[in-house]
Design a protein around this motif. Structure first.
Motif, PDB file in Angstrom:
ATOM      1  N   GLY A  20       0.781  -1.218   0.000  1.00 25.32           N
ATOM      2  CA  GLY A  20       0.000   0.000   0.000  1.00 25.32           C
ATOM      3  C   GLY A  20       0.809   1.260   0.000  1.00 25.32           C
ATOM      4  N   GLY A  21       2.126   1.185  -0.111  1.00 21.52           N
ATOM      5  CA  GLY A  21       2.945   2.383  -0.126  1.00 21.52           C
ATOM      6  C   GLY A  21       4.170   2.180  -0.977  1.00 21.52           C
ATOM      7  N   PRO A  22       4.842   3.249  -1.427  1.00 21.80           N
ATOM      8  CA  PRO A  22       6.015   3.127  -2.261  1.00 21.80           C
ATOM      9  C   PRO A  22       7.121   2.368  -1.546  1.00 21.80           C
ATOM     10  N   GLN A  23       7.821   1.539  -2.283  1.00 23.87           N
ATOM     11  CA  GLN A  23       8.922   0.768  -1.744  1.00 23.87           C
ATOM     12  C   GLN A  23      10.244   1.274  -2.319  1.00 23.87           C
ATOM     13  N   ILE A 242     -13.953  -2.037   4.106  1.00 26.79           N
ATOM     14  CA  ILE A 242     -14.303  -0.930   3.204  1.00 26.79           C
ATOM     15  C   ILE A 242     -13.875   0.389   3.826  1.00 26.79           C
ATOM     16  N   TYR A 243     -14.237   0.569   5.086  1.00 31.87           N
ATOM     17  CA  TYR A 243     -13.907   1.811   5.783  1.00 31.87           C
ATOM     18  C   TYR A 243     -12.395   1.952   5.958  1.00 31.87           C
ATOM     19  N   GLY A 244     -11.729   0.875   6.347  1.00 34.29           N
ATOM     20  CA  GLY A 244     -10.287   0.935   6.568  1.00 34.29           C
ATOM     21  C   GLY A 244      -9.505   1.233   5.317  1.00 34.29           C
ATOM     22  N   ALA A 245      -9.999   0.769   4.160  1.00 27.51           N
ATOM     23  CA  ALA A 245      -9.303   1.001   2.900  1.00 27.51           C
ATOM     24  C   ALA A 245      -9.395   2.448   2.450  1.00 27.51           C
ATOM     25  N   ASP A 246     -10.455   3.156   2.850  1.00 23.83           N
ATOM     26  CA  ASP A 246     -10.640   4.553   2.430  1.00 23.83           C
ATOM     27  C   ASP A 246     -11.599   5.237   3.409  1.00 23.83           C
ATOM     28  N   PRO A 247     -11.098   5.600   4.621  1.00 26.02           N
ATOM     29  CA  PRO A 247     -11.988   6.142   5.661  1.00 26.02           C
ATOM     30  C   PRO A 247     -12.728   7.402   5.245  1.00 26.02           C
ATOM     31  N   ASP A 248     -12.069   8.294   4.535  1.00 22.55           N
ATOM     32  CA  ASP A 248     -12.722   9.553   4.177  1.00 22.55           C
ATOM     33  C   ASP A 248     -13.918   9.323   3.265  1.00 22.55           C
ATOM     34  N   ALA A 249     -13.739   8.454   2.269  1.00 23.18           N
ATOM     35  CA  ALA A 249     -14.813   8.226   1.300  1.00 23.18           C
ATOM     36  C   ALA A 249     -15.950   7.396   1.868  1.00 23.18           C
ATOM     37  N   ASN A 250     -15.685   6.666   2.961  1.00 21.97           N
ATOM     38  CA  ASN A 250     -16.705   5.761   3.496  1.00 21.97           C
ATOM     39  C   ASN A 250     -17.097   6.111   4.925  1.00 21.97           C
ATOM     40  N   ALA A 251     -16.910   7.373   5.283  1.00 23.71           N
ATOM     41  CA  ALA A 251     -17.287   7.819   6.627  1.00 23.71           C
ATOM     42  C   ALA A 251     -18.774   7.646   6.881  1.00 23.71           C
ATOM     43  N   ASP A 252     -19.570   7.576   5.808  1.00 27.49           N
ATOM     44  CA  ASP A 252     -21.013   7.413   5.977  1.00 27.49           C
ATOM     45  C   ASP A 252     -21.365   6.092   6.647  1.00 27.49           C
ATOM     46  N   LEU A 253     -20.506   5.079   6.524  1.00 28.64           N
ATOM     47  CA  LEU A 253     -20.774   3.808   7.181  1.00 28.64           C
ATOM     48  C   LEU A 253     -20.824   3.976   8.694  1.00 28.64           C
ATOM     49  N   GLU A 261     -18.759   2.574  15.933  1.00 27.37           N
ATOM     50  CA  GLU A 261     -17.546   3.373  16.069  1.00 27.37           C
ATOM     51  C   GLU A 261     -16.420   2.587  16.731  1.00 27.37           C
ATOM     52  N   ASP A 262     -16.764   1.753  17.717  1.00 23.90           N
ATOM     53  CA  ASP A 262     -15.730   0.982  18.406  1.00 23.90           C
ATOM     54  C   ASP A 262     -14.980   0.074  17.444  1.00 23.90           C
ATOM     55  N   ARG A 263     -15.683  -0.486  16.466  1.00 21.00           N
ATOM     56  CA  ARG A 263     -15.013  -1.337  15.471  1.00 21.00           C
ATOM     57  C   ARG A 263     -14.277  -0.473  14.462  1.00 21.00           C
ATOM     58  N   ALA A 264     -14.896   0.640  14.069  1.00 19.50           N
ATOM     59  CA  ALA A 264     -14.307   1.495  13.037  1.00 19.50           C
ATOM     60  C   ALA A 264     -12.957   2.049  13.460  1.00 19.50           C
ATOM     61  N   ASP A 268      -8.592   0.887   9.983  1.00 16.54           N
ATOM     62  CA  ASP A 268      -7.475   1.225   9.102  1.00 16.54           C
ATOM     63  C   ASP A 268      -6.296   0.294   9.355  1.00 16.54           C
ATOM     64  N   ASP A 269      -6.045  -0.035  10.619  1.00 15.11           N
ATOM     65  CA  ASP A 269      -4.963  -0.966  10.950  1.00 15.11           C
ATOM     66  C   ASP A 269      -5.322  -2.380  10.506  1.00 15.11           C
ATOM     67  N   GLU A 270      -6.585  -2.750  10.674  1.00 20.31           N
ATOM     68  CA  GLU A 270      -7.039  -4.078  10.255  1.00 20.31           C
ATOM     69  C   GLU A 270      -6.875  -4.239   8.746  1.00 20.31           C
ATOM     70  N   TRP A 271      -7.248  -3.194   7.995  1.00 20.75           N
ATOM     71  CA  TRP A 271      -7.097  -3.247   6.545  1.00 20.75           C
ATOM     72  C   TRP A 271      -5.625  -3.322   6.152  1.00 20.75           C
ATOM     73  N   ALA A 272      -4.779  -2.528   6.818  1.00 19.82           N
ATOM     74  CA  ALA A 272      -3.352  -2.520   6.470  1.00 19.82           C
ATOM     75  C   ALA A 272      -2.733  -3.907   6.655  1.00 19.82           C
ATOM     76  N   LYS A 273      -3.108  -4.597   7.705  1.00 21.66           N
ATOM     77  CA  LYS A 273      -2.572  -5.942   7.941  1.00 21.66           C
ATOM     78  C   LYS A 273      -3.093  -6.926   6.893  1.00 21.66           C
ATOM     79  N   LEU A 274      -4.384  -6.811   6.581  1.00 20.30           N
ATOM     80  CA  LEU A 274      -4.968  -7.666   5.542  1.00 20.30           C
ATOM     81  C   LEU A 274      -4.274  -7.431   4.205  1.00 20.30           C
TER      82      LEU A 274
END
Length: 287
Positions: A20-23, A242-253, A261-264, A268-274
Motif C-alpha cells: 500500500g505504499g512506495p517501496q 471498506i472503511y479501513g481502505a478509504d476512511p474519508d470516502a466511506n465515513a457514511d458507514l 464506532e468501536d469497530r471502526a 485502518d490498521d485491520e485493513w493494512a494488515k490484511l
C-alpha cells in the motif's frame, strides 16, 4: 453489464507498491555479460513460471427450474463469469486449466472443489441475490445481484489460491477467503482510491450477508459451530475493510450507524494488515 477488470490493478499494486505504499527502488537485474563475468550462467528469461500455462475456462450447464433459469440468465447475459475469468487469466499464473462452472445446484451456493480443481457458481445463488435486493427496494436489483456475485467469485478465488498455491491461512479459511475478495476489490487505483464500482460490490456483498442474518432469525449452536462466521459478523468485517481502505470516502458507514464506532476505530490498521498479508502471499503468483 460487464464489470471492469480489477485484478490487473492488483497485479500492478503488488509488484510496484507492495503493502500500500512506495517501496525502495530495487537495483536492475544483472546483464548477461555481468552474469558471465561473475561466473554465473547466462539466462535470457525468468522461467520460474514456464510451465504455468493454465487459464480459467467458463462453461454453463443446463438449467431446468425457474430459479436456475433466472440465475443463469443473469450471469450469462451479463458475461459475469467470462469477464472475471479473463481478469484472472490476465493476472495470475495458473498451473493448469481451471473450470469455472455455472450450474444448477438446487440450492444457493458457490464453491471451490479441491478434488476437481474447479469453481462452481450456482445459478440459485444469483437468483437469491436478485430476490434479496428486489425485496430491499433497490432501483436496480440486477446490478446489486451481479455485484454480490462478483464478490462471491473472488471469495471462491481465495479458496482456490490457498489450495493451488499451498498458501498458509492463519485463520478460518472462510474468513480468509472473505479477506481475499475485499483485498482484490478494494485496491487503490491510479488516483490512490479504490474504484467506486468495486467498492459497491463489497458493500452489496455485505448487505447480502445482513439479509441472510435476517432470514435466519435467532442463531443457534449449529450456526455458531459452522465453518462460516455468522452472516452478521461477515457483514461487519466487510464494512470494516471498506472503511479501513478509504476512511474519508466511506465515513457514511460510521455516521449512519452501519459500522459501530468501536469497530471502526481499528479498521485502518485491520485493513493494512490484511493488505500486507495478501500482497505478500500473492506476489510470487502475479503475472
Amino acid at each position: 453489464m460487464a464489470h471492469r477488470g480489477v485484478l490487473p490493478v492488483v497485479a500492478a499494486v503488488v509488484l510496484l507498491t507492495g503493502c500500500g505504499g512506495p517501496q525502495p527502488a530495487e537495483p536492475p537485474p544483472p546483464t548477461a555479460q555481468e552474469k558471465v563475468a561473475d561466473g554465473g550462467a547466462e539466462t535470457d528469461t525468468d522461467d520460474s513460471h514456464a510451465e504455468d500455462t493454465g487459464e480459467m475456462v467458463v462453461s454453463y450447464e443446463d438449467a431446468t427450474t425457474a430459479e436456475a433459469i433466472n440465475g443463469r440468465a443473469l450471469l450469462q447475459d451479463n458475461t459475469v463469469l467470462e469477464d472475471l475469468a479473463e481478469d484472472v487469466n490476465d493476472s495470475l499464473w495458473l498451473p493448469y486449466d481451471i473450470p469455472v462452472i455455472g450450474a444448477q445446484c438446487d440450492e444457493a451456493n458457490a464453491f471451490w472443489d479441491p478434488e476437481e480443481k474447479s469453481m462452481t457458481i450456482c445459478y440459485e445463488d444469483a437468483d437469491l441475490s436478485q430476490q434479496i435486493f428486489r425485496d430491499a427496494g433497490d432501483d436496480d436489483p440486477d446490478a446489486s445481484a451481479i455485484n454480490a456475485e462478483i464478490a462471491t467469485f473472488y471469495h471462491e478465488l481465495g479458496h482456490m489460491a490457498i489450495d493451488l498455491y499451498d498458501l498458509p491461512a492463519t485463520g478460518r479459511e472462510e474468513d480468509v477467503a472473505d479477506q481475499l475478495a475485499a483485498y482484490v476489490l478494494l485496491q487503490p487505483g491510479e488516483d490512490g482510491a479504490p474504484d467506486p464500482e468495486s467498492v459497491a460490490a463489497v458493500k452489496d456483498f455485505a448487505r447480502e450477508f445482513g439479509a441472510y442474518g435476517q432470514r435466519r432469525g435467532d442463531a443457534g449452536l449449529d450456526d455458531f459451530a459452522d465453518v462460516h462466521s455468522l452472516s452478521e459478523t461477515r457483514m461487519f468485517n466487510l464494512q470494516c475493510w471498506i472503511y479501513g481502505a478509504d476512511p474519508d470516502a466511506n465515513a457514511d458507514l460510521v455516521a449512519s450507524g452501519e459500522l459501530p464506532e468501536d469497530r471502526a476505530d481499528g479498521c485502518d490498521d485491520e485493513w493494512a494488515k490484511l493488505d500486507r498479508a495478501w500482497s505478500t502471499l500473492l506476489e510470487p503468483h502475479v503475472r
